[in-house]
Design a protein around this motif. Structure first.
Motif, PDB file in Angstrom:
ATOM      1  N   LEU A 272      31.853  40.659  35.522  1.00 43.14           N
ATOM      2  CA  LEU A 272      31.056  39.785  36.383  1.00 43.14           C
ATOM      3  C   LEU A 272      31.478  38.329  36.228  1.00 43.14           C
ATOM      4  N   LEU A 273      31.731  37.911  35.017  1.00 41.33           N
ATOM      5  CA  LEU A 273      32.168  36.534  34.782  1.00 41.33           C
ATOM      6  C   LEU A 273      33.494  36.254  35.474  1.00 41.33           C
ATOM      7  N   ILE A 274      34.416  37.193  35.385  1.00 41.46           N
ATOM      8  CA  ILE A 274      35.713  37.038  36.066  1.00 41.46           C
ATOM      9  C   ILE A 274      35.511  36.975  37.574  1.00 41.46           C
ATOM     10  N   ALA A 275      34.622  37.845  38.098  1.00 41.27           N
ATOM     11  CA  ALA A 275      34.347  37.853  39.538  1.00 41.27           C
ATOM     12  C   ALA A 275      33.762  36.526  40.002  1.00 41.27           C
ATOM     13  N   TYR A 276      32.969  35.875  39.153  1.00 41.38           N
ATOM     14  CA  TYR A 276      32.427  34.557  39.479  1.00 41.38           C
ATOM     15  C   TYR A 276      33.529  33.513  39.580  1.00 41.38           C
ATOM     16  N   ILE A 277      34.547  33.629  38.755  1.00 40.56           N
ATOM     17  CA  ILE A 277      35.618  32.630  38.688  1.00 40.56           C
ATOM     18  C   ILE A 277      36.643  32.818  39.810  1.00 40.56           C
TER      19      ILE A 277
ATOM     20  N   PRO B 215      43.635  31.345  43.489  1.00 40.29           N
ATOM     21  CA  PRO B 215      44.413  31.918  44.587  1.00 40.29           C
ATOM     22  C   PRO B 215      44.853  33.351  44.276  1.00 40.29           C
ATOM     23  N   PRO B 216      44.742  34.277  45.251  1.00 41.54           N
ATOM     24  CA  PRO B 216      45.187  35.657  45.018  1.00 41.54           C
ATOM     25  C   PRO B 216      46.633  35.764  44.568  1.00 41.54           C
ATOM     26  N   LYS B 217      47.488  34.813  44.958  1.00 41.32           N
ATOM     27  CA  LYS B 217      48.892  34.860  44.553  1.00 41.32           C
ATOM     28  C   LYS B 217      49.044  34.687  43.038  1.00 41.32           C
ATOM     29  N   PHE B 218      48.016  34.104  42.401  1.00 37.77           N
ATOM     30  CA  PHE B 218      48.048  33.964  40.950  1.00 37.77           C
ATOM     31  C   PHE B 218      47.918  35.321  40.275  1.00 37.77           C
ATOM     32  N   SER B 219      47.002  36.163  40.804  1.00 40.35           N
ATOM     33  CA  SER B 219      46.831  37.521  40.283  1.00 40.35           C
ATOM     34  C   SER B 219      46.136  38.371  41.336  1.00 40.35           C
ATOM     35  N   ALA B 220      46.939  39.082  42.105  1.00 39.12           N
ATOM     36  CA  ALA B 220      46.368  39.931  43.154  1.00 39.12           C
ATOM     37  C   ALA B 220      45.493  41.025  42.557  1.00 39.12           C
ATOM     38  N   PHE B 221      45.879  41.517  41.373  1.00 40.01           N
ATOM     39  CA  PHE B 221      45.106  42.581  40.728  1.00 40.01           C
ATOM     40  C   PHE B 221      43.697  42.094  40.378  1.00 40.01           C
ATOM     41  N   LEU B 222      43.605  40.914  39.741  1.00 40.75           N
ATOM     42  CA  LEU B 222      42.304  40.381  39.361  1.00 40.75           C
ATOM     43  C   LEU B 222      41.448  40.078  40.593  1.00 40.75           C
ATOM     44  N   SER B 223      42.082  39.678  41.693  1.00 42.56           N
ATOM     45  CA  SER B 223      41.334  39.345  42.906  1.00 42.56           C
ATOM     46  C   SER B 223      40.508  40.515  43.417  1.00 42.56           C
ATOM     47  N   ILE B 224      40.965  41.717  43.130  1.00 44.12           N
ATOM     48  CA  ILE B 224      40.243  42.909  43.588  1.00 44.12           C
ATOM     49  C   ILE B 224      38.858  42.980  42.944  1.00 44.12           C
ATOM     50  N   LEU B 225      38.718  42.442  41.731  1.00 45.81           N
ATOM     51  CA  LEU B 225      37.418  42.455  41.061  1.00 45.81           C
ATOM     52  C   LEU B 225      36.357  41.713  41.863  1.00 45.81           C
TER      53      LEU B 225
ATOM     54  N   LEU C 115      35.707  41.924  44.929  1.00 48.30           N
ATOM     55  CA  LEU C 115      35.024  42.832  45.856  1.00 48.30           C
ATOM     56  C   LEU C 115      33.834  43.510  45.191  1.00 48.30           C
ATOM     57  N   GLY C 116      33.912  43.672  43.876  1.00 45.33           N
ATOM     58  CA  GLY C 116      32.850  44.378  43.164  1.00 45.33           C
ATOM     59  C   GLY C 116      31.756  43.479  42.631  1.00 45.33           C
ATOM     60  N   LEU C 117      31.754  42.203  43.011  1.00 42.53           N
ATOM     61  CA  LEU C 117      30.773  41.277  42.453  1.00 42.53           C
ATOM     62  C   LEU C 117      29.327  41.754  42.610  1.00 42.53           C
ATOM     63  N   PRO C 118      28.885  42.188  43.792  1.00 40.07           N
ATOM     64  CA  PRO C 118      27.489  42.650  43.904  1.00 40.07           C
ATOM     65  C   PRO C 118      27.190  43.844  43.001  1.00 40.07           C
ATOM     66  N   VAL C 119      28.167  44.763  42.868  1.00 36.75           N
ATOM     67  CA  VAL C 119      27.981  45.934  41.999  1.00 36.75           C
ATOM     68  C   VAL C 119      27.869  45.500  40.541  1.00 36.75           C
ATOM     69  N   PHE C 120      28.742  44.571  40.128  1.00 40.34           N
ATOM     70  CA  PHE C 120      28.691  44.079  38.746  1.00 40.34           C
ATOM     71  C   PHE C 120      27.360  43.389  38.460  1.00 40.34           C
ATOM     72  N   MET C 121      26.830  42.692  39.445  1.00 40.38           N
ATOM     73  CA  MET C 121      25.530  42.040  39.254  1.00 40.38           C
ATOM     74  C   MET C 121      24.427  43.077  39.050  1.00 40.38           C
TER      75      MET C 121
ATOM     76  N   SER D   3      34.749  34.953  48.419  1.00 35.75           N
ATOM     77  CA  SER D   3      36.168  35.137  48.103  1.00 35.75           C
ATOM     78  C   SER D   3      36.895  33.790  48.137  1.00 35.75           C
ATOM     79  N   TYR D   4      38.130  33.813  47.677  1.00 34.47           N
ATOM     80  CA  TYR D   4      38.960  32.610  47.707  1.00 34.47           C
ATOM     81  C   TYR D   4      39.187  32.140  49.138  1.00 34.47           C
ATOM     82  N   VAL D   5      39.464  33.068  50.062  1.00 35.19           N
ATOM     83  CA  VAL D   5      39.752  32.661  51.445  1.00 35.19           C
ATOM     84  C   VAL D   5      38.519  32.050  52.100  1.00 35.19           C
ATOM     85  N   ALA D   6      37.324  32.568  51.798  1.00 31.03           N
ATOM     86  CA  ALA D   6      36.102  31.984  52.346  1.00 31.03           C
ATOM     87  C   ALA D   6      35.935  30.550  51.841  1.00 31.03           C
ATOM     88  N   ASN D   7      36.147  30.338  50.536  1.00 33.15           N
ATOM     89  CA  ASN D   7      36.070  28.985  49.979  1.00 33.15           C
ATOM     90  C   ASN D   7      37.104  28.065  50.599  1.00 33.15           C
ATOM     91  N   GLN D   8      38.293  28.617  50.829  1.00 31.07           N
ATOM     92  CA  GLN D   8      39.388  27.832  51.406  1.00 31.07           C
ATOM     93  C   GLN D   8      39.006  27.316  52.795  1.00 31.07           C
TER      94      GLN D   8
END
Length: 343
Positions: free
Chosen positions: A23-28, A33-43, A45-51, A273-278
C-alpha cells in the motif's frame, strides 16, 4: 492493549507488514514515471484492494486488543485523498444556473461490433440514451461508423481514424459550431486523441476526446490466472510506458493553446496514477471529484469496479454537476459533466 503475539499472530503480522508495504508503494507510485519501473507501476492498480486488506488487518488487531492495528490504520487514514478519487462520501449541492454546457464521454466499444454482449441494435440504443440525456457535446472513444447511430441532433462533428482502413477511431459531436480541429496522433497504436475548438455563444472552448493505451487485459480473474504471468506483467508494463508518452504528447498540446480546455478521456488507468497526475498538473481538475456523488465506477474488472474514464476541465471553467450512469451497452459506462456558461 497487549503487544505480545503468539506464533500464529506473528505469521498474520508478517502478512500485514507485506500488504502495508504494498500500500505504501502504491501511494508513492503516482509520482514515479512508469519508465522508471513498469513492474512496480502495476501495484498502483491494486491500491483500493490494498487499502481494504489493510483495513481488514487493522480491524483484526483491534478486535484482539493489539497495538499492531496502528500500522495499517495509519496507512488507511493517510490515503483518504486517494479514496476521494473513486468514491464521494457526501452529496454535493448543485448550483442552479440559467445556462450550462453538458459534456458526455463514452467508450462505446465499437457499438458491439463483435457481439460481446447479447443485445441487438446497440448503436440505436446508445442514440436513444444520448437523446434522453441531451448533452451538448459527446466524445466517443473506441468509435466506428455504424448505421444504427443517430446523431442528427448534433450538426457539427469531427471523426478521426488512424488509417483509411482502420475501423477503430475517436469522435466529437457538438451542437455548437466547430471552428478548428486537430489530432495528436499517438505513434505505433490504434489509440489517439483529437480536439475541437467549439464556439459557445461568445466564448471558444477546446474539447478533447482522448483514448490512452489499452492494458490489453481480459477483465476476468479466472482468465488472467491462465495467462503466463511474466508475459502479462511485461505487456501491462509496456502499456503504462506508452500511456506516459501519450499523456506527455497530450499535455504538450495543452500548452499550444490559451483556450480553456475540457478533456474527455479513457485513461485505461486509475485516477491516482502517474498519467492522471501528469495531466492534472496542467491547471486541470477532475469533474467527478468536484461535483460527483457516490462510486465513480466507469468499468467493471470482474468483482472490482474501476474509474478509468474521466472528464477533466480547466480550473477557470466552473463545474456544477457530474453524473455516472449504470447503462450496460459497452464494457465502459458513460459519464457526463455540466459546466456553468457565462451570461
Amino acid at each position: 492493549m497487549k503487544s505480545k503475539l503468539n506464533f500464529f499472530q506473528k505469521v498474520i503480522f508478517a502478512f500485514n507488514i507485506f500488504f502495508a508495504a504494498c500500500l505504501l508503494i502504491a501511494y508513492i507510485l503516482p509520482f514515479v514515471p512508469p519508465k522508471f519501473s513498469a513492474f512496480l507501476s502495476i501495484l498502483n492498480l491494486g491500491l483500493p484492494v490494498f487499502m481494504l486488506i489493510n483495513l481488514g488487518f487493522a480491524l483484526y488487531w483491534i478486535l484482539r486488543l493489539k497495538l499492531h492495528f496502528i500500522v495499517s490504520m495509519l496507512l488507511v487514514l493517510g490515503g483518504y485523498s486517494y479514496v476521494n478519487k473513486i468514491f464521494i462520501f457526501k452529496d454535493k449541492s448543485k448550483e442552479q444556473v440559467k445556462s450550462s454546457l453538458k459534456v458526455m464521454s463514452y467508450n462505446v466499444r465499437l457499438f458491439n461490433e463483435y457481439d460481446w454482449i447479447d443485445i441487438d441494435n446497440v448503436g440505436q440504443k446508445i442514440s436513444d440514451f444520448i437523446a434522453e440525456e441531451s448533452p451538448d457535446v459527446v466524445a466517443f472513444q473506441d468509435y466506428k461508423r455504424t448505421d444504427g447511430l443517430d446523431m442528427n441532433a448534433f450538426p457539427y462533428s469531427f471523426e478521426k481514424f488512424k488509417t483509411k482502413s482502420s475501423k477503430i477511431g475517436i469522435a466529437i459531436y457538438s451542437k455548437y459550431r466547430i471552428l478548428n480541429k486537430g489530432s495528436i496522433d499517438f505513434p505505433n497504436t490504434h489509440n489517439n486523441a483529437i480536439y475541437a475548438d467549439i464556439l459557445i455563444h461568445n466564448d471558444t472552448l477546446r474539447i478533447y476526446a482522448a483514448h490512452l493505451e489499452s492494458l490489453k487485459v481480459i477483465p476476468d480473474v479466472k482468465q488472467l490466472q491462465k495467462e503466463n504471468h511474466q508475459k502479462l506483467i511485461s505487456r501491462v508494463g509496456k502499456s503504462f510506458m506508452k500511456q506516459q508518452e501519450q499523456a506527455r504528447m497530450l499535455a504538450e498540446n495543452f500548452e499550444d493553446t490559451d483556450l480553456p480546455k475540457i478533456v474527455c478521456i479513457d485513461m485505461n488507468n486509475t485516477p491516482f496514477s502517474y498519467v492522471a497526475n501528469q495531466l492534472l498538473s496542467h491547471n486541470l481538475e477532475d469533474a467527478f471529484i468536484e461535483s460527483g456523488q457516490g462510486l465513480g465506477k466507469t468499468f467493471d474488472f470482474d468483482f472490482l469496479p474501476l474509474r478509468i474514464d474521466a472528464i477533466l476541465n480547466e480550473k477557470s471553467i466552473e463545474n456544477i454537476d457530474f453524473k455516472n450512469y449504470d447503462i450496460r451497452l459497452s464494457d465502459h459506462y458513460p459519464i457526463m459533466a455540466s459546466f456553468k456558461l457565462s451570461d
